[in-house]
Design a protein around this motif. Structure first.
Motif, PDB file in Angstrom:
ATOM      1  N   GLY A 204      23.405 -14.317 -26.565  1.00 24.38           N
ATOM      2  CA  GLY A 204      24.330 -14.013 -27.659  1.00 24.38           C
ATOM      3  C   GLY A 204      24.567 -15.173 -28.598  1.00 24.38           C
ATOM      4  N   ALA A 205      25.093 -16.285 -28.089  1.00 26.80           N
ATOM      5  CA  ALA A 205      25.423 -17.421 -28.948  1.00 26.80           C
ATOM      6  C   ALA A 205      24.189 -18.070 -29.560  1.00 26.80           C
ATOM      7  N   PRO A 206      23.112 -18.359 -28.789  1.00 33.36           N
ATOM      8  CA  PRO A 206      21.941 -18.977 -29.423  1.00 33.36           C
ATOM      9  C   PRO A 206      21.274 -18.095 -30.471  1.00 33.36           C
ATOM     10  N   ILE A 207      21.149 -16.799 -30.185  1.00 32.61           N
ATOM     11  CA  ILE A 207      20.519 -15.917 -31.172  1.00 32.61           C
ATOM     12  C   ILE A 207      21.376 -15.830 -32.431  1.00 32.61           C
ATOM     13  N   ALA A 208      22.687 -15.758 -32.274  1.00 31.97           N
ATOM     14  CA  ALA A 208      23.569 -15.702 -33.446  1.00 31.97           C
ATOM     15  C   ALA A 208      23.408 -16.950 -34.300  1.00 31.97           C
ATOM     16  N   ALA A 209      23.369 -18.127 -33.688  1.00 32.68           N
ATOM     17  CA  ALA A 209      23.220 -19.367 -34.454  1.00 32.68           C
ATOM     18  C   ALA A 209      21.866 -19.420 -35.143  1.00 32.68           C
ATOM     19  N   TRP A 210      20.811 -19.037 -34.442  1.00 32.20           N
ATOM     20  CA  TRP A 210      19.467 -19.087 -35.036  1.00 32.20           C
ATOM     21  C   TRP A 210      19.342 -18.105 -36.197  1.00 32.20           C
ATOM     22  N   VAL A 211      19.842 -16.900 -36.015  1.00 32.70           N
ATOM     23  CA  VAL A 211      19.775 -15.902 -37.083  1.00 32.70           C
ATOM     24  C   VAL A 211      20.618 -16.329 -38.281  1.00 32.70           C
ATOM     25  N   ALA A 212      21.767 -16.939 -38.042  1.00 23.65           N
ATOM     26  CA  ALA A 212      22.615 -17.388 -39.147  1.00 23.65           C
ATOM     27  C   ALA A 212      21.897 -18.428 -39.993  1.00 23.65           C
ATOM     28  N   GLY A 213      21.263 -19.410 -39.360  1.00 26.59           N
ATOM     29  CA  GLY A 213      20.559 -20.429 -40.124  1.00 26.59           C
ATOM     30  C   GLY A 213      19.360 -19.879 -40.872  1.00 26.59           C
ATOM     31  N   PHE A 282      32.797 -23.369 -23.727  1.00 22.03           N
ATOM     32  CA  PHE A 282      33.497 -23.413 -25.010  1.00 22.03           C
ATOM     33  C   PHE A 282      33.430 -24.802 -25.636  1.00 22.03           C
ATOM     34  N   MET A 283      33.421 -25.850 -24.828  1.00 25.83           N
ATOM     35  CA  MET A 283      33.409 -27.214 -25.350  1.00 25.83           C
ATOM     36  C   MET A 283      32.089 -27.566 -26.027  1.00 25.83           C
ATOM     37  N   VAL A 284      30.972 -27.123 -25.483  1.00 22.77           N
ATOM     38  CA  VAL A 284      29.675 -27.479 -26.065  1.00 22.77           C
ATOM     39  C   VAL A 284      29.176 -26.441 -27.062  1.00 22.77           C
ATOM     40  N   MET A 285      29.799 -25.269 -27.108  1.00 22.30           N
ATOM     41  CA  MET A 285      29.316 -24.194 -27.970  1.00 22.30           C
ATOM     42  C   MET A 285      29.224 -24.585 -29.447  1.00 22.30           C
ATOM     43  N   PRO A 286      30.214 -25.259 -30.056  1.00 23.75           N
ATOM     44  CA  PRO A 286      30.064 -25.612 -31.478  1.00 23.75           C
ATOM     45  C   PRO A 286      28.896 -26.546 -31.742  1.00 23.75           C
ATOM     46  N   PHE A 287      28.643 -27.492 -30.851  1.00 28.48           N
ATOM     47  CA  PHE A 287      27.564 -28.450 -31.067  1.00 28.48           C
ATOM     48  C   PHE A 287      26.199 -27.772 -30.962  1.00 28.48           C
ATOM     49  N   VAL A 288      26.015 -26.949 -29.944  1.00 26.81           N
ATOM     50  CA  VAL A 288      24.735 -26.264 -29.774  1.00 26.81           C
ATOM     51  C   VAL A 288      24.517 -25.255 -30.901  1.00 26.81           C
ATOM     52  N   ALA A 289      25.563 -24.561 -31.322  1.00 31.00           N
ATOM     53  CA  ALA A 289      25.426 -23.606 -32.415  1.00 31.00           C
ATOM     54  C   ALA A 289      25.044 -24.316 -33.716  1.00 31.00           C
ATOM     55  N   PHE A 290      25.663 -25.459 -33.990  1.00 25.10           N
ATOM     56  CA  PHE A 290      25.293 -26.228 -35.180  1.00 25.10           C
ATOM     57  C   PHE A 290      23.841 -26.684 -35.103  1.00 25.10           C
ATOM     58  N   MET A 291      23.412 -27.162 -33.943  1.00 27.85           N
ATOM     59  CA  MET A 291      22.032 -27.610 -33.783  1.00 27.85           C
ATOM     60  C   MET A 291      21.041 -26.487 -34.064  1.00 27.85           C
ATOM     61  N   LEU A 292      21.252 -25.314 -33.475  1.00 24.51           N
ATOM     62  CA  LEU A 292      20.312 -24.211 -33.646  1.00 24.51           C
ATOM     63  C   LEU A 292      20.332 -23.672 -35.074  1.00 24.51           C
ATOM     64  N   ALA A 293      21.509 -23.604 -35.688  1.00 26.51           N
ATOM     65  CA  ALA A 293      21.577 -23.131 -37.073  1.00 26.51           C
ATOM     66  C   ALA A 293      20.871 -24.100 -38.012  1.00 26.51           C
ATOM     67  N   ALA A 294      21.087 -25.404 -37.834  1.00 31.05           N
ATOM     68  CA  ALA A 294      20.419 -26.389 -38.682  1.00 31.05           C
ATOM     69  C   ALA A 294      18.913 -26.380 -38.464  1.00 31.05           C
ATOM     70  N   LEU A 295      18.478 -26.246 -37.208  1.00 33.46           N
ATOM     71  CA  LEU A 295      17.045 -26.177 -36.923  1.00 33.46           C
ATOM     72  C   LEU A 295      16.406 -24.943 -37.573  1.00 33.46           C
ATOM     73  N   ALA A 296      17.049 -23.795 -37.426  1.00 33.17           N
ATOM     74  CA  ALA A 296      16.506 -22.577 -38.023  1.00 33.17           C
ATOM     75  C   ALA A 296      16.437 -22.688 -39.542  1.00 33.17           C
ATOM     76  N   HIS A 297      17.459 -23.251 -40.150  1.00 35.93           N
ATOM     77  CA  HIS A 297      17.466 -23.430 -41.605  1.00 35.93           C
ATOM     78  C   HIS A 297      16.345 -24.355 -42.042  1.00 35.93           C
ATOM     79  N   ALA A 298      16.151 -25.455 -41.329  1.00 37.12           N
ATOM     80  CA  ALA A 298      15.100 -26.405 -41.699  1.00 37.12           C
ATOM     81  C   ALA A 298      13.712 -25.801 -41.523  1.00 37.12           C
ATOM     82  N   VAL A 299      13.476 -25.114 -40.407  1.00 40.76           N
ATOM     83  CA  VAL A 299      12.165 -24.507 -40.172  1.00 40.76           C
ATOM     84  C   VAL A 299      11.888 -23.419 -41.206  1.00 40.76           C
ATOM     85  N   ALA A 300      12.877 -22.588 -41.510  1.00 43.19           N
ATOM     86  CA  ALA A 300      12.687 -21.533 -42.509  1.00 43.19           C
ATOM     87  C   ALA A 300      12.410 -22.123 -43.887  1.00 43.19           C
ATOM     88  N   GLU A 301      13.081 -23.215 -44.232  1.00 42.40           N
ATOM     89  CA  GLU A 301      12.885 -23.831 -45.541  1.00 42.40           C
ATOM     90  C   GLU A 301      11.508 -24.469 -45.667  1.00 42.40           C
TER      91      GLU A 301
END
Length: 383
Positions: A204-213, A282-301
């Protein structure tokens, strides 16, 4: 995978089911219905994205030209007057006696009409062009909404942030958020937190972050050249990832609250420590979500949508194989599967600080790549 085990008559590790195993009683319908629903949503999203890409491809070049012309007229009102005064009279088919050119008043925001010489009676001007300062300049139409165009042409960094937010696929994100919450509610109702929490951390959380980016870049890719004319790539990327994190906060916090129902936040067993696995998740979720969203955005770009999908599938499988396995996640191999780092932090709480630091570093590196390649990508789109 668990709902299919009774059909395959095996355990998750491939061993055949023995008589009387509780796996025989796993309900099959929720998994089958959920998989079918996700498949239909994925196909619908692909078809919708293809239609939007096809309809906006022809207007992408027109939008950039319109933004450039509007920028010259609004932000540099005396440009045409200086150009006409510095250039000799035209020797083409245009009337050698041009109409007087008056410099626009500095207080005016845009000229009231086309500026430049009037064509001769026998000279035809092609449709879609305006005569400007002795030259025939194309004035293409733009395909951006008036709100986005106004945000781009108004001064200040907040206008760029607002313009980026207006172009993001909020409707698609809202639908996917509802699907995520619905699947977690269904899992909680049929199974328990022992299944809902791993579903959230590994899928759930990783796919959401990747799709968002990835979808954030896809939404602004066609207009990227026009956006780069207004603001720096670093500011645009920062605005995009900020909006993505706002979305992920609104989607993942309720999803986490649903997934952890039934799992204690502060266990009383002294062997488990003072905090439960959901707290570390919950403590690590924001950091991992930011990482995956930024990675997906960079790869897509940099590489495109197809490569982004392939990389996401590969990371997802690595996360399931390593972080979803109780044996492998205990080994140093967990460091090779950042997709499942949320699950790794919940399984081994002592890793949460290292996971947060590594995720933040990887996310900042991906942001730097997106910012550095912004103008190169805009130049590549013109070729």
């Amino acid at each position: 995978m668990r709902p299919t085990l009774p059909l395959l008559e095996v355990h998750a590790n491939g061993i055949s089911l023995e008589a009387g195993s509780p796996v025989w009683n796993y309900p099959v319908a929720p998994g089958a219905l959920g998989s079918a629903g996700l498949c239909l949503l994925g196909v619908g999203a692909v078809l919708l994205g293809a239609r939007r890409a096809t309809s906006s491809f022809a207007g992408a070049h027109r939008a950039v030209g319109a933004l450039a012309v509007r920028r010259l007229f609004i932000l540099r009102p005396r440009f045409w007057a200086r150009t006409q005064a510095a250039e000799p009279a035209s020797t083409g088919r245009v009337d050698p006696m041009p109409a007087p050119v008056s410099a626009p008043d500095a207080s005016s925001s845009a000229p009231s009409g086309p500026v430049g010489p009037a064509p001769t009676p026998g000279h035809a001007v092609p449709a879609g062009t305006t005569v400007v300062a002795g030259r025939t300049a194309h004035a293409p139409q733009h395909s951006l909404s008036p709100a986005v165009l106004a945000g781009l042409t108004s001064p200040g960094s907040r206008s760029a942030f607002r313009a980026v937010g207006l172009g993001l696929p909020w409707r698609l994100w809202a639908v996917l958020t509802a699907v995520l919450l619905g699947l977690l509610v269904l899992t909680q109702a049929v199974y328990s937190a022992a299944y809902a929490l791993p579903l959230f951390t590994l899928a759930g959380a990783p796919i959401a972050a990747w799709v968002a980016g990835a979808t954030a870049w896809r939404a602004q890719a066609d207009a990227w050249r026009g956006l780069v004319l207004r603001a720096r790539p670093a500011a645009l990327t920062a605005s995009t990832l900020t909006w993505a994190m706002v979305l992920l906060a609104a989607a993942l916090i309720p999803a986490w609250a649903i997934a952890r129902l039934g799992a204690p936040l502060f266990p009383t067993d002294s062997e488990l420590g003072g905090l439960g696995a959901p707290v570390y998740v919950f403590m690590v979720m924001p950091f991992v979500a930011f990482m995956l969203a930024a990675l997906a955005h960079a790869v897509a770009e940099v590489a495109g949508t197809a490569v982004t999908v392939g990389v996401g599938v590969g990371l997802f499988l690595m996360g399931l194989i390593i972080d979803g396995n109780e044996v492998l996640v205990a080994t140093p191999l967990w460091q090779l599967a950042p997709w499942g780092w949320i699950q790794a932090a919940g399984t081994y709480p002592g890793r949460w600080a290292a996971i947060a630091a590594a995720s933040l570093a990887i996310g900042v590196a991906a942001f730097a790549v997106s910012a550095a390649r912004g103008r190169a990508v805009a130049t590549r789109q013109t070729e």
